[in-house]
Design a protein around this motif. Sequence first.
Motif, mmCIF file in Angstrom:
data_model
loop_
_atom_site.group_PDB
_atom_site.id
_atom_site.type_symbol
_atom_site.label_atom_id
_atom_site.label_comp_id
_atom_site.label_asym_id
_atom_site.label_seq_id
_atom_site.Cartn_x
_atom_site.Cartn_y
_atom_site.Cartn_z
ATOM 1 N N MET A 1 40.643 9.140 32.893
ATOM 2 C CA MET A 1 39.898 10.027 33.760
ATOM 3 C C MET A 1 40.906 10.857 34.566
ATOM 4 S SD MET A 1 36.980 9.047 36.588
ATOM 5 C CE MET A 1 35.951 8.193 35.433
ATOM 6 N N LYS A 2 40.660 12.150 34.632
ATOM 7 C CA LYS A 2 41.570 13.047 35.342
ATOM 8 C C LYS A 2 41.426 12.880 36.845
ATOM 9 C CE LYS A 2 41.703 16.630 31.819
ATOM 10 N NZ LYS A 2 41.501 18.047 31.541
ATOM 11 N N LYS A 3 42.498 13.199 37.546
ATOM 12 C CA LYS A 3 42.528 13.048 38.998
ATOM 13 C C LYS A 3 41.460 13.913 39.667
ATOM 14 C CE LYS A 3 45.495 12.883 42.992
ATOM 15 N NZ LYS A 3 44.583 12.057 43.695
ATOM 16 N N GLU A 4 41.222 15.113 39.131
ATOM 17 C CA GLU A 4 40.213 16.001 39.725
ATOM 18 C C GLU A 4 38.820 15.376 39.636
ATOM 19 O OE1 GLU A 4 42.195 17.247 37.053
ATOM 20 O OE2 GLU A 4 43.726 17.965 38.441
ATOM 21 N N VAL A 5 38.545 14.747 38.503
ATOM 22 C CA VAL A 5 37.246 14.100 38.314
ATOM 23 C C VAL A 5 37.107 12.916 39.271
ATOM 24 C CG1 VAL A 5 35.783 12.872 36.665
ATOM 25 C CG2 VAL A 5 37.124 14.840 35.911
ATOM 26 N N LYS A 6 38.171 12.136 39.395
ATOM 27 C CA LYS A 6 38.146 10.998 40.323
ATOM 28 C C LYS A 6 37.924 11.475 41.749
ATOM 29 C CE LYS A 6 41.127 7.881 37.713
ATOM 30 N NZ LYS A 6 42.401 7.145 37.706
ATOM 31 N N ASP A 7 38.628 12.534 42.143
ATOM 32 C CA ASP A 7 38.470 13.060 43.503
ATOM 33 C C ASP A 7 37.044 13.541 43.742
ATOM 34 O OD1 ASP A 7 41.112 12.503 44.055
ATOM 35 O OD2 ASP A 7 41.820 14.558 43.674
ATOM 36 N N THR A 8 36.437 14.139 42.731
ATOM 37 C CA THR A 8 35.050 14.609 42.850
ATOM 38 C C THR A 8 34.096 13.420 43.027
ATOM 39 O OG1 THR A 8 35.564 16.490 41.435
ATOM 40 C CG2 THR A 8 33.242 15.968 41.733
ATOM 41 N N ILE A 9 34.300 12.384 42.229
ATOM 42 C CA ILE A 9 33.439 11.192 42.325
ATOM 43 C C ILE A 9 33.596 10.536 43.692
ATOM 44 C CG2 ILE A 9 33.043 8.882 41.413
ATOM 45 C CD1 ILE A 9 33.799 10.029 38.642
ATOM 46 N N GLU A 12 31.738 12.560 46.207
ATOM 47 C CA GLU A 12 30.294 12.361 46.078
ATOM 48 C C GLU A 12 29.869 11.023 46.669
ATOM 49 O OE1 GLU A 12 29.412 12.805 41.933
ATOM 50 O OE2 GLU A 12 29.672 14.975 41.973
ATOM 51 N N LEU A 57 37.158 3.408 42.562
ATOM 52 C CA LEU A 57 36.694 4.659 43.172
ATOM 53 C C LEU A 57 35.836 4.380 44.401
ATOM 54 C CD1 LEU A 57 35.806 6.749 39.981
ATOM 55 C CD2 LEU A 57 37.918 6.743 41.304
#
Length: 171
Positions: A1-9, A12, A57
Amino acid sequence: MKKEVKDTIIAELGAKLKEFPHFYLVDLAGLNAEATSNLRRKCFKNDIKMIVVKNTLLREAFQASDIDFEPLYGALKGTTAVMFAHTANVPAKLLKEYAKEGVPALKGAYAEETIFGADQLEALVAIKSKNEVIAEIVALLQSPAKNVISALQSGANTIHGVLKTLGERPE
């Protein structure tokens, strides 16, 4: 999983933690697809938002929060779903329905600004919602007033009867 996706999750999850004042950590291991779907339907009907999350996360979202959720870190093992709710006892009542089966199992909860452990489901069920407390207070306040009004009305009928009898009596 990319860092940007993790940061978004994580962002949220942080928004959900701010939006909903109460949440429950639940272990869904052992539920098949049909049972999970039924649980999701019941959650939707009871205005509960259920999300399956990665423990790391969720821990990062906890750490980014203003509230200290450290006592819940130990519950972040295995499969974790978070049940977000506006009313503290609604998810507990739903979990109690499943208590006989043991799945889903409560891992921990944050309700009424207090952290609860996995063994405190009964205490969570006993928490009264704001509307339930208001209804109890109104009922308690109405009870004495109803008694006074009833006594006054029965007294008025008694006095009226006595005066009527005295008025009809020949002199």
